[in-house]
Design a protein around this motif. Sequence first.
Motif, PDB file in Angstrom:
ATOM      1  N   SER A 126       0.385  22.422  -5.513  1.00 60.35           N
ATOM      2  CA  SER A 126       0.389  23.051  -4.199  1.00 60.35           C
ATOM      3  C   SER A 126      -0.281  22.119  -3.187  1.00 60.35           C
ATOM      4  CB  SER A 126      -0.341  24.392  -4.250  1.00 60.35           C
ATOM      5  OG  SER A 126      -1.719  24.175  -4.487  1.00 60.35           O
ATOM      6  N   ARG A 127      -0.308  22.539  -1.956  1.00 61.09           N
ATOM      7  CA  ARG A 127      -0.872  21.726  -0.881  1.00 61.09           C
ATOM      8  C   ARG A 127      -2.388  21.569  -1.003  1.00 61.09           C
ATOM      9  NH1 ARG A 127      -0.425  23.099   5.511  1.00 61.09           N
ATOM     10  NH2 ARG A 127      -0.951  21.027   6.252  1.00 61.09           N
ATOM     11  N   ALA A 128      -3.081  22.570  -1.519  1.00 61.50           N
ATOM     12  CA  ALA A 128      -4.550  22.573  -1.551  1.00 61.50           C
ATOM     13  C   ALA A 128      -5.142  21.368  -2.292  1.00 61.50           C
ATOM     14  CB  ALA A 128      -5.073  23.880  -2.124  1.00 61.50           C
ATOM     15  N   PRO A 129      -4.730  21.058  -3.531  1.00 59.81           N
ATOM     16  CA  PRO A 129      -5.336  19.901  -4.198  1.00 59.81           C
ATOM     17  C   PRO A 129      -4.990  18.571  -3.521  1.00 59.81           C
ATOM     18  CG  PRO A 129      -3.668  20.898  -5.612  1.00 59.81           C
ATOM     19  CD  PRO A 129      -3.841  21.794  -4.433  1.00 59.81           C
ATOM     20  N   VAL A 130      -3.824  18.483  -2.932  1.00 60.19           N
ATOM     21  CA  VAL A 130      -3.443  17.262  -2.216  1.00 60.19           C
ATOM     22  C   VAL A 130      -4.327  17.088  -0.987  1.00 60.19           C
ATOM     23  CG1 VAL A 130      -1.608  16.211  -0.817  1.00 60.19           C
ATOM     24  CG2 VAL A 130      -1.083  17.158  -3.073  1.00 60.19           C
ATOM     25  N   ARG A 131      -4.516  18.157  -0.229  1.00 56.53           N
ATOM     26  CA  ARG A 131      -5.368  18.086   0.969  1.00 56.53           C
ATOM     27  C   ARG A 131      -6.804  17.733   0.591  1.00 56.53           C
ATOM     28  NH1 ARG A 131      -3.562  20.258   5.965  1.00 56.53           N
ATOM     29  NH2 ARG A 131      -5.762  20.488   6.432  1.00 56.53           N
ATOM     30  N   GLN A 132      -7.314  18.306  -0.491  1.00 55.92           N
ATOM     31  CA  GLN A 132      -8.680  18.018  -0.932  1.00 55.92           C
ATOM     32  C   GLN A 132      -8.808  16.552  -1.359  1.00 55.92           C
ATOM     33  OE1 GLN A 132     -11.386  20.086  -0.844  1.00 55.92           O
ATOM     34  NE2 GLN A 132     -12.650  18.394  -1.539  1.00 55.92           N
ATOM     35  N   ALA A 185       0.831  -1.194   0.000  1.00 62.83           N
ATOM     36  CA  ALA A 185       0.000   0.000   0.000  1.00 62.83           C
ATOM     37  C   ALA A 185       0.872   1.253   0.000  1.00 62.83           C
ATOM     38  CB  ALA A 185      -0.923   0.007   1.204  1.00 62.83           C
ATOM     39  N   PRO A 186       0.525   2.208  -0.848  1.00 61.11           N
ATOM     40  CA  PRO A 186       1.333   3.426  -0.929  1.00 61.11           C
ATOM     41  C   PRO A 186       1.268   4.242   0.357  1.00 61.11           C
ATOM     42  CG  PRO A 186      -0.683   3.655  -2.202  1.00 61.11           C
ATOM     43  CD  PRO A 186      -0.619   2.241  -1.736  1.00 61.11           C
ATOM     44  N   VAL A 187       2.385   4.878   0.676  1.00 62.22           N
ATOM     45  CA  VAL A 187       2.438   5.783   1.813  1.00 62.22           C
ATOM     46  C   VAL A 187       1.956   7.139   1.321  1.00 62.22           C
ATOM     47  CG1 VAL A 187       3.962   6.924   3.457  1.00 62.22           C
ATOM     48  CG2 VAL A 187       4.360   4.531   2.825  1.00 62.22           C
ATOM     49  N   LEU A 188       0.960   7.675   1.992  1.00 57.97           N
ATOM     50  CA  LEU A 188       0.370   8.929   1.551  1.00 57.97           C
ATOM     51  C   LEU A 188       0.731  10.056   2.508  1.00 57.97           C
ATOM     52  CD1 LEU A 188      -3.188   7.560   0.696  1.00 57.97           C
ATOM     53  CD2 LEU A 188      -1.250   7.857  -0.830  1.00 57.97           C
ATOM     54  N   THR A 189       1.748  10.812   2.145  1.00 61.91           N
ATOM     55  CA  THR A 189       2.088  11.994   2.925  1.00 61.91           C
ATOM     56  C   THR A 189       1.827  13.214   2.054  1.00 61.91           C
ATOM     57  OG1 THR A 189       4.396  12.078   2.211  1.00 61.91           O
ATOM     58  CG2 THR A 189       3.922  10.742   4.162  1.00 61.91           C
ATOM     59  N   GLU A 190       1.384  14.275   2.669  1.00 59.34           N
ATOM     60  CA  GLU A 190       1.132  15.490   1.893  1.00 59.34           C
ATOM     61  C   GLU A 190       2.386  15.933   1.166  1.00 59.34           C
ATOM     62  OE1 GLU A 190      -0.695  18.643   4.123  1.00 59.34           O
ATOM     63  OE2 GLU A 190      -2.395  17.380   4.697  1.00 59.34           O
ATOM     64  N   THR A 211      -1.347   9.238   7.046  1.00 60.54           N
ATOM     65  CA  THR A 211      -2.528   8.764   6.330  1.00 60.54           C
ATOM     66  C   THR A 211      -2.290   7.311   5.972  1.00 60.54           C
ATOM     67  OG1 THR A 211      -2.877  10.975   5.435  1.00 60.54           O
ATOM     68  CG2 THR A 211      -4.005   9.168   4.326  1.00 60.54           C
ATOM     69  N   PHE A 212      -3.252   6.464   6.338  1.00 55.47           N
ATOM     70  CA  PHE A 212      -3.074   5.028   6.190  1.00 55.47           C
ATOM     71  C   PHE A 212      -4.209   4.416   5.385  1.00 55.47           C
ATOM     72  CE2 PHE A 212      -1.247   6.483  10.151  1.00 55.47           C
ATOM     73  CZ  PHE A 212       0.049   6.008  10.065  1.00 55.47           C
ATOM     74  N   PRO A 213      -3.883   3.492   4.468  1.00 58.95           N
ATOM     75  CA  PRO A 213      -4.930   2.806   3.702  1.00 58.95           C
ATOM     76  C   PRO A 213      -5.801   1.966   4.627  1.00 58.95           C
ATOM     77  CG  PRO A 213      -2.762   2.439   2.736  1.00 58.95           C
ATOM     78  CD  PRO A 213      -2.542   3.096   4.057  1.00 58.95           C
ATOM     79  N   VAL A 214      -7.064   1.869   4.302  1.00 54.37           N
ATOM     80  CA  VAL A 214      -7.973   1.004   5.039  1.00 54.37           C
ATOM     81  C   VAL A 214      -7.632  -0.431   4.666  1.00 54.37           C
ATOM     82  CG1 VAL A 214     -10.392   0.315   5.280  1.00 54.37           C
ATOM     83  CG2 VAL A 214      -9.783   2.737   5.157  1.00 54.37           C
ATOM     84  N   GLN A 215      -7.469  -1.283   5.660  1.00 50.66           N
ATOM     85  CA  GLN A 215      -7.118  -2.682   5.411  1.00 50.66           C
ATOM     86  C   GLN A 215      -8.276  -3.424   4.774  1.00 50.66           C
ATOM     87  OE1 GLN A 215      -3.996  -3.872   5.816  1.00 50.66           O
ATOM     88  NE2 GLN A 215      -3.512  -1.757   6.326  1.00 50.66           N
ATOM     89  N   GLY A 223       5.005  14.226   0.227  1.00 52.39           N
ATOM     90  CA  GLY A 223       5.350  13.308  -0.849  1.00 52.39           C
ATOM     91  C   GLY A 223       4.453  13.479  -2.066  1.00 52.39           C
ATOM     92  N   LEU A 224       3.170  13.684  -1.831  1.00 48.37           N
ATOM     93  CA  LEU A 224       2.234  13.854  -2.937  1.00 48.37           C
ATOM     94  C   LEU A 224       2.420  15.201  -3.633  1.00 48.37           C
ATOM     95  CD1 LEU A 224      -0.932  12.273  -1.313  1.00 48.37           C
ATOM     96  CD2 LEU A 224       0.539  11.273  -3.073  1.00 48.37           C
ATOM     97  N   ILE A 225       2.737  16.232  -2.872  1.00 49.58           N
ATOM     98  CA  ILE A 225       3.015  17.555  -3.454  1.00 49.58           C
ATOM     99  C   ILE A 225       4.205  17.444  -4.399  1.00 49.58           C
ATOM    100  CG2 ILE A 225       3.914  19.857  -2.913  1.00 49.58           C
ATOM    101  CD1 ILE A 225       2.161  19.683  -0.313  1.00 49.58           C
ATOM    102  N   LYS A 226       5.237  16.771  -3.944  1.00 45.16           N
ATOM    103  CA  LYS A 226       6.440  16.605  -4.756  1.00 45.16           C
ATOM    104  C   LYS A 226       6.165  15.718  -5.971  1.00 45.16           C
ATOM    105  CE  LYS A 226      11.242  15.167  -4.381  1.00 45.16           C
ATOM    106  NZ  LYS A 226      12.283  14.665  -3.482  1.00 45.16           N
ATOM    107  N   ARG A 227       5.444  14.633  -5.758  1.00 43.06           N
ATOM    108  CA  ARG A 227       5.153  13.694  -6.844  1.00 43.06           C
ATOM    109  C   ARG A 227       4.346  14.331  -7.967  1.00 43.06           C
ATOM    110  NH1 ARG A 227       1.430   8.246  -6.481  1.00 43.06           N
ATOM    111  NH2 ARG A 227       1.175   8.042  -8.727  1.00 43.06           N
ATOM    112  N   PHE A 228       3.287  15.070  -7.599  1.00 47.81           N
ATOM    113  CA  PHE A 228       2.393  15.628  -8.609  1.00 47.81           C
ATOM    114  C   PHE A 228       2.732  17.070  -8.997  1.00 47.81           C
ATOM    115  CE2 PHE A 228      -0.302  12.252  -6.711  1.00 47.81           C
ATOM    116  CZ  PHE A 228      -0.512  11.514  -7.865  1.00 47.81           C
ATOM    117  N   HIS A 229       3.709  17.669  -8.327  1.00 49.97           N
ATOM    118  CA  HIS A 229       4.123  19.048  -8.624  1.00 49.97           C
ATOM    119  C   HIS A 229       2.947  20.016  -8.531  1.00 49.97           C
ATOM    120  CE1 HIS A 229       7.957  17.415  -9.883  1.00 49.97           C
ATOM    121  NE2 HIS A 229       7.300  16.551 -10.648  1.00 49.97           N
TER     122      HIS A 229
END
Length: 95
Positions: free
Chosen positions: A51-57, A36-41, A76-80, A43-49
Motif C-alpha cells: 500500500s501507499r503507507a510503507p512507501v511514503r514512510q 540513479a533510480p527514479v523514485l515515484t510512489e 523524488t530525486f537522489p542526492v548528487q 512505481g514503488l507501490i507497484k514494484r513492491f506490491h
Amino acid sequence: MDQIRQTIDRNSTVRLYSQIKQILVGELRNANGSDAPVLTEAGLIKRFHVSRAPVRQALAELVESGYVVRHRAKGTFPVQGLNVHLPPAMELGGG
C-alpha cells in the motif's frame, strides 16, 4: 547491464517500510549519476506490491537520512554525489 532487483520478505519481522528503505539505499549507493533510480510512489507501490503507507514512510526516512530530496508535484530525486556509510542502526534489521 541487468540488475537483479531485491524484493521484500513478507515473513520477516522487519517492517515493510524498513525493508523498502534498505533496498532503495542499496540501489542509490550503487547508482552512477544517471543510473540513479527514479523514485515515484506509484512505481514503488507497484514494484513492491504494498500500500501507499510503507512507501511514503520509506521515502520520508530517505529524505530525513539525506539520500533523496522531494519536490512537491515534481518528484523524488537522489542526492548528487551520494557516498554515505550506514550506521549499524540503519542496516536491515537494525534498531
